[in-house]
Scaffold this active site. Sequence first.
Site, PDB file in Angstrom:
ATOM      1  N   ASP A  85       0.834  -1.202   0.000  1.00  0.00           N
ATOM      2  CA  ASP A  85       0.000   0.000   0.000  1.00  0.00           C
ATOM      3  C   ASP A  85       0.871   1.254   0.000  1.00  0.00           C
ATOM      4  OD1 ASP A  85      -2.571   1.533   0.518  1.00  0.00           O
ATOM      5  OD2 ASP A  85      -1.487   1.974   2.369  1.00  0.00           O
ATOM      6  N   GLU A 103      -2.005  -5.385  -3.449  1.00  0.00           N
ATOM      7  CA  GLU A 103      -1.054  -4.643  -2.616  1.00  0.00           C
ATOM      8  C   GLU A 103       0.030  -5.559  -2.056  1.00  0.00           C
ATOM      9  OE1 GLU A 103      -3.908  -1.039  -0.940  1.00  0.00           O
ATOM     10  OE2 GLU A 103      -3.852  -2.955   0.122  1.00  0.00           O
TER      11      GLU A 103
END
Length: 251
Positions: A56, A128
């Site tokens: 992320d 992610e």
Amino acid sequence: MSVDESEALIDALLAEAGIRPNNPRLFRQAMTHSSYLNERGLPPWEGNERLEFLGDAVIGLVVTRTLFEMYPEKKEGELSKIKSVVVSRATLAHCAREMRLGRPLKLGVGESRSGGESRHSILAAVYESFVGAVYLDQGLDAAAEFCLRQLKPYMVDLGLGNRAQDDKSRLQELIQRRTGQIPRYRVIKSDGPDHDKWFVVEASLRGQVLAVGEGSSKKSAEQSAARSALALIEEQGEELLAKNGEMNHED
């Protein structure tokens, strides 16, 4: 799915992405959901949540830097709005579907039976975690190159307000085939001066909101809403459209 089957799919995925892993274990970990660990009594750090956390941050950095370099004339506020769409769950889940990241994902039995490998939130998270693994294994430049293959077109389209109509067309064809209706789009918010506006649009079916999208033009915001609606339908199934139509018919 057995461990061997999952690993074979991961190897194929890496080969397709042009990645020669230095530490294959990282990519196995990126494909291990917490539900799989919970059912086997394994420690949580063997799953992909830490890699998701890292990925992320990497995606955020790559997108922020790229937008900063691509649009030197845009203000911080507009860059932030574009970034929020590019790194959104809907966009990342769409990227994960394009890569078929759900196929090698190791899930618990219950999660797998409920369709976890196609769930919006799980797919965004596994994208992610995969980026996090690429970063640790290959470095920042390789992770940036990997992300930008899929995410840069979104940055270009959102920045120019000139997205192709593929997702809107797909959504309309799907809804017409399933319900005989067409989706409607409505601007629910617009910010900024006339020369620098940002639009928020909702896509609805018979008055029921399916999804919301944003963009620097009405067209790009409609496209974003259509893409989010398609992701929702992929997650919940086309039965969602039938239920929507039935609820409105009763009204």
